[in-house]
Design a protein around this motif. Structure first.
Motif, PDB file in Angstrom:
ATOM      1  N   LEU A   1      -0.696   6.707   2.034  1.00 33.84           N
ATOM      2  CA  LEU A   1      -1.175   5.384   2.403  1.00 33.84           C
ATOM      3  C   LEU A   1      -0.029   4.406   2.198  1.00 33.84           C
ATOM      4  CD1 LEU A   1      -3.947   3.841   2.964  1.00 33.84           C
ATOM      5  CD2 LEU A   1      -3.972   3.422   0.516  1.00 33.84           C
ATOM      6  N   ASP A   2       0.192   3.505   3.149  1.00 40.42           N
ATOM      7  CA  ASP A   2       1.237   2.501   2.951  1.00 40.42           C
ATOM      8  C   ASP A   2       0.593   1.129   2.710  1.00 40.42           C
ATOM      9  OD1 ASP A   2       0.730   1.204   5.480  1.00 40.42           O
ATOM     10  OD2 ASP A   2       2.093   2.583   6.479  1.00 40.42           O
ATOM     11  N   ALA A   3       1.421   0.157   2.370  1.00 37.91           N
ATOM     12  CA  ALA A   3       0.928  -1.178   2.022  1.00 37.91           C
ATOM     13  C   ALA A   3       0.185  -1.833   3.180  1.00 37.91           C
ATOM     14  CB  ALA A   3       2.082  -2.059   1.564  1.00 37.91           C
ATOM     15  N   ASN A   4       0.649  -1.637   4.397  1.00 35.55           N
ATOM     16  CA  ASN A   4      -0.016  -2.203   5.566  1.00 35.55           C
ATOM     17  C   ASN A   4      -1.425  -1.625   5.727  1.00 35.55           C
ATOM     18  OD1 ASN A   4      -0.114  -3.765   8.031  1.00 35.55           O
ATOM     19  ND2 ASN A   4       0.162  -1.829   9.118  1.00 35.55           N
ATOM     20  N   GLU A   5      -1.545  -0.318   5.580  1.00 37.02           N
ATOM     21  CA  GLU A   5      -2.857   0.328   5.691  1.00 37.02           C
ATOM     22  C   GLU A   5      -3.790  -0.149   4.574  1.00 37.02           C
ATOM     23  OE1 GLU A   5      -1.440   4.563   7.703  1.00 37.02           O
ATOM     24  OE2 GLU A   5      -1.223   4.281   5.526  1.00 37.02           O
ATOM     25  N   LEU A   6      -3.252  -0.251   3.367  1.00 38.52           N
ATOM     26  CA  LEU A   6      -4.058  -0.731   2.245  1.00 38.52           C
ATOM     27  C   LEU A   6      -4.495  -2.171   2.478  1.00 38.52           C
ATOM     28  CD1 LEU A   6      -5.283  -0.157  -0.502  1.00 38.52           C
ATOM     29  CD2 LEU A   6      -3.092  -0.743  -1.554  1.00 38.52           C
ATOM     30  N   GLY A   7      -3.626  -2.975   3.058  1.00 39.13           N
ATOM     31  CA  GLY A   7      -3.977  -4.351   3.387  1.00 39.13           C
ATOM     32  C   GLY A   7      -5.115  -4.434   4.387  1.00 39.13           C
ATOM     33  N   LYS A   8      -5.120  -3.547   5.353  1.00 46.04           N
ATOM     34  CA  LYS A   8      -6.200  -3.525   6.345  1.00 46.04           C
ATOM     35  C   LYS A   8      -7.529  -3.127   5.703  1.00 46.04           C
ATOM     36  CE  LYS A   8      -3.232  -2.715  10.317  1.00 46.04           C
ATOM     37  NZ  LYS A   8      -2.814  -1.802  11.370  1.00 46.04           N
ATOM     38  N   ILE A   9      -7.467  -2.216   4.746  1.00 47.93           N
ATOM     39  CA  ILE A   9      -8.685  -1.813   4.032  1.00 47.93           C
ATOM     40  C   ILE A   9      -9.184  -2.976   3.176  1.00 47.93           C
ATOM     41  CG2 ILE A   9      -9.606  -0.247   2.269  1.00 47.93           C
ATOM     42  CD1 ILE A   9      -7.622   1.885   3.454  1.00 47.93           C
ATOM     43  N   LEU A  10      -8.280  -3.670   2.509  1.00 48.37           N
ATOM     44  CA  LEU A  10      -8.654  -4.851   1.730  1.00 48.37           C
ATOM     45  C   LEU A  10      -9.288  -5.905   2.628  1.00 48.37           C
ATOM     46  CD1 LEU A  10      -8.680  -6.571  -0.847  1.00 48.37           C
ATOM     47  CD2 LEU A  10      -6.315  -7.219  -0.309  1.00 48.37           C
ATOM     48  N   ALA A  11      -8.758  -6.088   3.824  1.00 46.75           N
ATOM     49  CA  ALA A  11      -9.296  -7.082   4.758  1.00 46.75           C
ATOM     50  C   ALA A  11     -10.760  -6.788   5.106  1.00 46.75           C
ATOM     51  CB  ALA A  11      -8.446  -7.128   6.020  1.00 46.75           C
ATOM     52  N   ILE A  12     -11.119  -5.522   5.182  1.00 47.58           N
ATOM     53  CA  ILE A  12     -12.519  -5.156   5.440  1.00 47.58           C
ATOM     54  C   ILE A  12     -13.391  -5.668   4.292  1.00 47.58           C
ATOM     55  CG2 ILE A  12     -14.161  -3.242   5.678  1.00 47.58           C
ATOM     56  CD1 ILE A  12     -11.784  -1.638   6.952  1.00 47.58           C
ATOM     57  N   ALA A  13     -12.923  -5.473   3.069  1.00 49.88           N
ATOM     58  CA  ALA A  13     -13.685  -5.918   1.897  1.00 49.88           C
ATOM     59  C   ALA A  13     -13.821  -7.436   1.856  1.00 49.88           C
ATOM     60  CB  ALA A  13     -13.021  -5.416   0.618  1.00 49.88           C
ATOM     61  N   GLU A  14     -12.796  -8.131   2.301  1.00 49.99           N
ATOM     62  CA  GLU A  14     -12.772  -9.593   2.198  1.00 49.99           C
ATOM     63  C   GLU A  14     -13.417 -10.318   3.373  1.00 49.99           C
ATOM     64  OE1 GLU A  14      -8.904 -10.621  -0.420  1.00 49.99           O
ATOM     65  OE2 GLU A  14      -8.488 -10.079   1.663  1.00 49.99           O
ATOM     66  N   ARG A  15     -13.726  -9.641   4.433  1.00 49.49           N
ATOM     67  CA  ARG A  15     -14.150 -10.352   5.642  1.00 49.49           C
ATOM     68  C   ARG A  15     -15.457 -11.118   5.494  1.00 49.49           C
ATOM     69  NH1 ARG A  15     -14.720  -5.202   9.530  1.00 49.49           N
ATOM     70  NH2 ARG A  15     -16.480  -4.206   8.507  1.00 49.49           N
ATOM     71  N   ASP A  16     -16.297 -10.726   4.543  1.00 49.13           N
ATOM     72  CA  ASP A  16     -17.522 -11.496   4.323  1.00 49.13           C
ATOM     73  C   ASP A  16     -17.365 -12.510   3.193  1.00 49.13           C
ATOM     74  OD1 ASP A  16     -17.553  -9.860   2.099  1.00 49.13           O
ATOM     75  OD2 ASP A  16     -19.523  -9.006   2.485  1.00 49.13           O
ATOM     76  N   GLY A  17     -16.159 -12.621   2.645  1.00 45.05           N
ATOM     77  CA  GLY A  17     -15.885 -13.618   1.620  1.00 45.05           C
ATOM     78  C   GLY A  17     -16.115 -13.158   0.188  1.00 45.05           C
ATOM     79  N   VAL A  18     -16.661 -11.956   0.018  1.00 40.35           N
ATOM     80  CA  VAL A  18     -16.966 -11.440  -1.317  1.00 40.35           C
ATOM     81  C   VAL A  18     -16.588  -9.967  -1.379  1.00 40.35           C
ATOM     82  CG1 VAL A  18     -18.823 -10.978  -2.979  1.00 40.35           C
ATOM     83  CG2 VAL A  18     -18.928 -13.013  -1.543  1.00 40.35           C
ATOM     84  N   ILE A  19     -15.901  -9.594  -2.455  1.00 36.94           N
ATOM     85  CA  ILE A  19     -15.632  -8.172  -2.690  1.00 36.94           C
ATOM     86  C   ILE A  19     -16.704  -7.696  -3.659  1.00 36.94           C
ATOM     87  CG2 ILE A  19     -13.997  -6.455  -3.531  1.00 36.94           C
ATOM     88  CD1 ILE A  19     -11.732  -8.400  -2.848  1.00 36.94           C
TER      89      ILE A  19
ATOM     90  N   GLU B   1       4.918   7.594  -4.343  1.00 36.90           N
ATOM     91  CA  GLU B   1       4.653   6.993  -3.035  1.00 36.90           C
ATOM     92  C   GLU B   1       4.673   5.460  -3.082  1.00 36.90           C
ATOM     93  OE1 GLU B   1       1.676  10.426  -1.267  1.00 36.90           O
ATOM     94  OE2 GLU B   1       0.791   8.696  -2.265  1.00 36.90           O
ATOM     95  N   ILE B   2       4.808   4.910  -4.268  1.00 33.41           N
ATOM     96  CA  ILE B   2       4.710   3.462  -4.430  1.00 33.41           C
ATOM     97  C   ILE B   2       6.078   2.812  -4.266  1.00 33.41           C
ATOM     98  CG2 ILE B   2       4.028   1.587  -5.966  1.00 33.41           C
ATOM     99  CD1 ILE B   2       2.093   3.596  -7.312  1.00 33.41           C
ATOM    100  N   ASP B   3       6.235   2.099  -3.155  1.00 32.90           N
ATOM    101  CA  ASP B   3       7.453   1.312  -2.940  1.00 32.90           C
ATOM    102  C   ASP B   3       7.145  -0.139  -3.322  1.00 32.90           C
ATOM    103  OD1 ASP B   3       5.906   0.339  -0.825  1.00 32.90           O
ATOM    104  OD2 ASP B   3       7.133   1.276   0.724  1.00 32.90           O
ATOM    105  N   SER B   4       8.076  -1.028  -3.116  1.00 31.25           N
ATOM    106  CA  SER B   4       7.876  -2.417  -3.553  1.00 31.25           C
ATOM    107  C   SER B   4       6.719  -3.097  -2.807  1.00 31.25           C
ATOM    108  CB  SER B   4       9.164  -3.223  -3.415  1.00 31.25           C
ATOM    109  OG  SER B   4       9.564  -3.299  -2.074  1.00 31.25           O
ATOM    110  N   ALA B   5       6.588  -2.839  -1.524  1.00 30.76           N
ATOM    111  CA  ALA B   5       5.493  -3.434  -0.748  1.00 30.76           C
ATOM    112  C   ALA B   5       4.141  -2.921  -1.245  1.00 30.76           C
ATOM    113  CB  ALA B   5       5.660  -3.124   0.734  1.00 30.76           C
ATOM    114  N   MET B   6       4.061  -1.624  -1.534  1.00 33.78           N
ATOM    115  CA  MET B   6       2.810  -1.050  -2.030  1.00 33.78           C
ATOM    116  C   MET B   6       2.502  -1.598  -3.427  1.00 33.78           C
ATOM    117  SD  MET B   6       0.194   0.753  -1.510  1.00 33.78           S
ATOM    118  CE  MET B   6      -0.032   2.293  -0.687  1.00 33.78           C
ATOM    119  N   ARG B   7       3.507  -1.706  -4.266  1.00 28.80           N
ATOM    120  CA  ARG B   7       3.311  -2.247  -5.617  1.00 28.80           C
ATOM    121  C   ARG B   7       2.754  -3.665  -5.536  1.00 28.80           C
ATOM    122  NH1 ARG B   7       7.880  -1.139  -7.220  1.00 28.80           N
ATOM    123  NH2 ARG B   7       7.408   0.814  -8.213  1.00 28.80           N
ATOM    124  N   THR B   8       3.302  -4.469  -4.641  1.00 23.60           N
ATOM    125  CA  THR B   8       2.840  -5.842  -4.463  1.00 23.60           C
ATOM    126  C   THR B   8       1.390  -5.873  -3.991  1.00 23.60           C
ATOM    127  OG1 THR B   8       5.078  -6.592  -3.958  1.00 23.60           O
ATOM    128  CG2 THR B   8       3.274  -8.005  -3.211  1.00 23.60           C
TER     129      THR B   8
END
Length: 79
Positions: free
Chosen positions: A24-42, A61-68
């Motif tokens: 999993l890369d940081a971009n993919e993880l960000g997209k998954i987070l966006a699903i959680a946030e789309r209704d305003g509440v996690i 597998e953790i690079d700087s972008a993923m760590r962030t």
């Protein structure tokens, strides 16, 4: 009000990401987070899924972008 099913979509998306190239890369993880946030509440199910996804990421597998991105998620689900 019906219970959110976003956590199911998040789980499915993470399976797709991990099975695509085995990681999993940081971009993919960000997209998954966006699903959680789309209704305003996690919610608790989304938090559980996010924690489970992060637990599957191997330390090498953790690079700087993923760590962030992981730090951002940690701050959002621990407050």
């Amino acid at each position: 009000m019906a219970e959110s099913r976003d956590y199911l979509e998040m789980s499915f998306r993470s399976i797709q990401c991990f099975s695509n190239d085995g990681r999993l890369d940081a971009n993919e993880l960000g997209k998954i987070l966006a699903i959680a946030e789309r209704d305003g509440v996690i919610d608790s199910n989304e938090m559980r899924v996010l924690k489970g996804i992060i637990d599957r990421v191997k330390p090498y597998e953790i690079d700087s972008a993923m760590r962030t991105k992981m730090q951002e998620i940690s701050e959002k689900i621990s407050s």
